[in-house]
Design an enzyme around this catalytic site. Structure first.
Site, short mmCIF file in Angstrom:
data_model
loop_
_atom_site.label_atom_id
_atom_site.label_comp_id
_atom_site.label_asym_id
_atom_site.label_seq_id
_atom_site.Cartn_x
_atom_site.Cartn_y
_atom_site.Cartn_z
N ASN A 169 20.25 43.66 7.75
CA ASN A 169 20.28 43.34 6.28
C ASN A 169 20.54 41.63 5.79
O ASN A 169 21.83 41.42 6.18
CB ASN A 169 21.11 43.73 5.46
CG ASN A 169 20.38 45.15 5.58
OD1 ASN A 169 19.69 45.38 4.78
ND2 ASN A 169 20.98 46.56 6.55
N GLU A 170 18.90 40.94 5.69
CA GLU A 170 19.14 39.30 6.13
C GLU A 170 20.06 39.22 4.49
O GLU A 170 20.19 39.61 3.29
CB GLU A 170 18.67 38.02 6.09
CG GLU A 170 17.79 39.12 7.36
CD GLU A 170 18.56 38.18 8.87
OE1 GLU A 170 20.20 37.96 8.59
OE2 GLU A 170 18.47 37.37 9.56
#
Length: 637
Positions: A169-170
């Site tokens: 989850n950037e």
């Protein structure tokens, strides 16, 4: 506070502060912390077994959980811990990625855990990197649905990326996001590059559980190891919730613990500046740390700090102990001044009371341990040069071959030269043929690894000769833990330690220099340092070891903080140039180096800037103005 949080509080170093928004504990080492985490997981598995219900685990990959998995495997084999009731869901997988690829997370999980325990194959869930693009959307929905159908995750194990990502989850990920495909951040790909032997080989996409999926877990433990994670962990634990640091969403989870080692915790307020949190027990080391911090904050040299500066920045109790700023400033100035020496092997016939090294014996036997075949000149090339010029019996010991860092193009160049000199060379022709046919991340043949190792050897000898060292004083240890042909190394073995001990026994050194760069707790530098520490522990009872002092230098990525330095060796402009020329002998690492990191400067530029910055920091604190400084910290065994 639940029983697990109490357990962590007792095992680690935990103290609530007004700055921190996530419960966290700090351990002396990642090894110690990993065992505690594994014990919690094992306890949960056993609790679920007693209730005859499945235990739903969310698992992470990467270097952070490796020791946790090793301990779980040990408990299975030695204590009978069963995984028969365990159902696992992995956080993520590269996309596209074949499960048999050694860089896949499917391969990682089986290599480190699943192949060694009694988990049922049908209970293992890892996102598929081979699902077609057309089926990907529905596949992610189904993955999410399966987790929910089992009642959600009982426990989620996490690492953290330097972007603040959890899973993949950037930055920009939504707090309610579910399982989905995502484009990887450049920094994430840079960090993965060593495993893939270059960033060009790192996939640009991945499948990941979402932030919402992670946050739905009943219990979350995040592992943070090494100084390279310190900045993002400070933002996560003390900063505001923001999608730019997705891990900050965990501030709103009511059963999360961050488990950190000393390096990872180093930027937290209670660690870096404890006097801003509560009253301190002032030691001389803490005093120096505080005065350096105050000097840098106020942009004043030591001797210009005033009582008001101390009082305005939460250090009035320190002044109360020391009397006045004048007295304290002089004390700290002298302490830092005494770290500076142009004689790293000790100055003959001099009063060494206030010098970092002993004056006797005048000629010392010295071993410089270099994890890779260039760390010696990159990290302490000027000191190396000075030790040789000042007449000491200097030995260089290259602990690993460094073959993994030589590109195929470089190896092909040398193989073709060998063939040109001897067209009938069977070995040269075999290497050329292999390299032309090599695909993907295939493990190099023994012959190719040998050639790559010889390239590193020849470069090392060129550099040491340039600095005036006799070839007989250059030792290539080729520690076996490194010789796997892949970025993943074997665990340190007794054979590795015996090789180290044998060299120390042969030389009986008065000084040992070693790389103390622990940014990656599972990296080659750390394993090489562990090999030295194990050797010293084994040999410390021998009489000649009483005269041996150990100095730690830092690698290309980080330097000791000013308050940590115990020996500062200034370099003249001429010595800076000599160090640069020694580094240049390592041509295979100079242009297009495989493990560049996110710093585009070449190693020689990076290290010169670092040495100049250390000198500038000393000058800003009020000490002499030098062209560059190499820094060391003593290790006591």
């Amino acid at each position: 506070m639940n029983t697990q949080l109490i357990k962590y509080k007792e095992a680690g170093k935990f103290e609530e502060t007004r700055f921190e928004k996530i419960h966290n504990v700090i351990f002396d080492s990642s090894q110690e912390a990993s065992i505690i985490v594994a014990q919690e997981i094992a306890g949960l598995i056993k609790e679920k077994q007693s209730l005859n219900t499945p235990c739903i685990l969310g698992l992470a990959t990467g270097s952070s959980p490796i020791k946790v998995y090793e301990e779980l495997v040990r408990m299975h084999k030695e204590e009978g811990l069963s995984f028969a009731n365990v159902i696992t869901f992995n956080l993520d997988e590269y996309y596209p990625m074949d499960k048999d690829n050694i860089q896949s997370y499917f391969y990682f999980m089986h290599e480190h855990l699943f192949n060694h325990v009694d988990i049922l194959p049908e209970n293992i869930n890892i996102p598929s990197g081979t699902i077609s693009n057309e089926e990907l959307y529905q596949y992610c929905i189904d993955y999410e649905t399966k987790i929910k159908s089992l009642g959600g995750l009982d426990f989620q194990l996490l690492g953290i990326g330097r972007t603040g990502h959890i899973g993949f989850n950037e930055p920009g990920s939504h707090f309610n996001s579910g399982t989905r495909s995502i484009t990887l951040d450049h920094i994430t790909r840079v960090d993965a590059a060593p495993a893939f032997l270059g960033i060009d080989n790192v996939p640009r996409k991945a499948i990941t559980m979402g932030v919402g999926t992670v946050r739905s877990a009943k219990r979350i433990v995040l592992l943070g190891w090494g100084i390279s994670k310190a900045n993002v962990l400070k933002k996560t634990i003390e900063g505001d919730i923001t999608p730019q640091v997705p891990a900050t969403y965990l501030q709103e989870h009511n059963n999360t613990t961050f488990v950190l080692d000393k390096g990872a915790s180093s930027e937290l307020t209670r660690v870096k500046t404890p006097w801003l949190v509560s009253s301190c027990k002032w030691t001389e080391a803490l005093e120096l740390k505080a005065v350096v911090w105050l000097s840098e904050l106020t942009n004043k040299p030591f001797l210009k700090l005033t009582d008001k500066d101390y009082n305005d920045h939460g250090m009035s109790d320190l002044l109360a102990e020391e009397g006045t700023a004048y007295d304290l400033n002089i004390k700290m100035f002298n302490k830092l001044q005494h770290t500076i020496t142009g004689w790293p092997g000790g100055k003959p016939n001099a009063d060494d009371t206030n010098r970092p090294e002993r004056s006797t014996p005048e000629k010392k036997r010295i071993i410089i341990f270099s994890p890779h075949p260039d760390d010696d000149v990159i990290s302490m090339g000027g000191t190396f040069d000075r030790l040789v010029q000042q007449g000491h019996d200097v030995h260089i010991a290259y602990q690993t071959s460094g073959n993994i860092a030589v590109s195929d193009d470089e190896a092909l160049k040398f193989a073709e030269i060998s063939k040109a000199l001897n067209p009938k060379s069977i070995e040269a022709n075999a290497i050329i043929s292999y390299l032309h046919k090599k695909t993907g991340n295939a493990i190099d043949s023994v012959e190719v690894r040998k050639l790559k190792g010889l390239i590193r050897r020849s470069e090392s000898v060129g550099a040491t000769r340039y600095l005036g060292l006799d070839d007989a004083n250059v030792h290539f240890l080729d520690l076996p833990f490194y010789e796997t042909g892949t970025i993943k190394k074997n665990n340190l073995s007794q054979v590795d330690i015996d090789i180290m001990c044998s060299l120390i026994e042969h030389i009986k050194p008065h000084q040992i220099y070693a790389a103390g760069d622990l940014a990656d707790p599972h990296g080659t530098h750390k394993v090489c340092l562990d090999a030295l520490f194990a050797s010293l522990e084994k040999m410390k009872g021998l009489p000649y070891m009483n005269d041996c002092w150990v100095w730690l230098y830092r690698g290309a990525w980080h330097e000791w903080e000013s308050y940590e330095i115990e020996m500062a060796v200034p370099l003249s402009p001429d010595q800076v140039l000599r160090k640069r020329h020694a580094i240049f002998y390592h041509q295979s690492q100079k242009d297009g180096v495989m493990f560049q990191g996110d710093d585009n400067r070449e190693f020689w530029v990076r290290v010169e800037d670092r040495n100049r910055l250390t000198a500038k920091k000393y000058n800003d604190l009020g000490l002499a103005d030098y062209a560059a400084i190499e820094a060391f910290r003593r290790y006591y065994f």
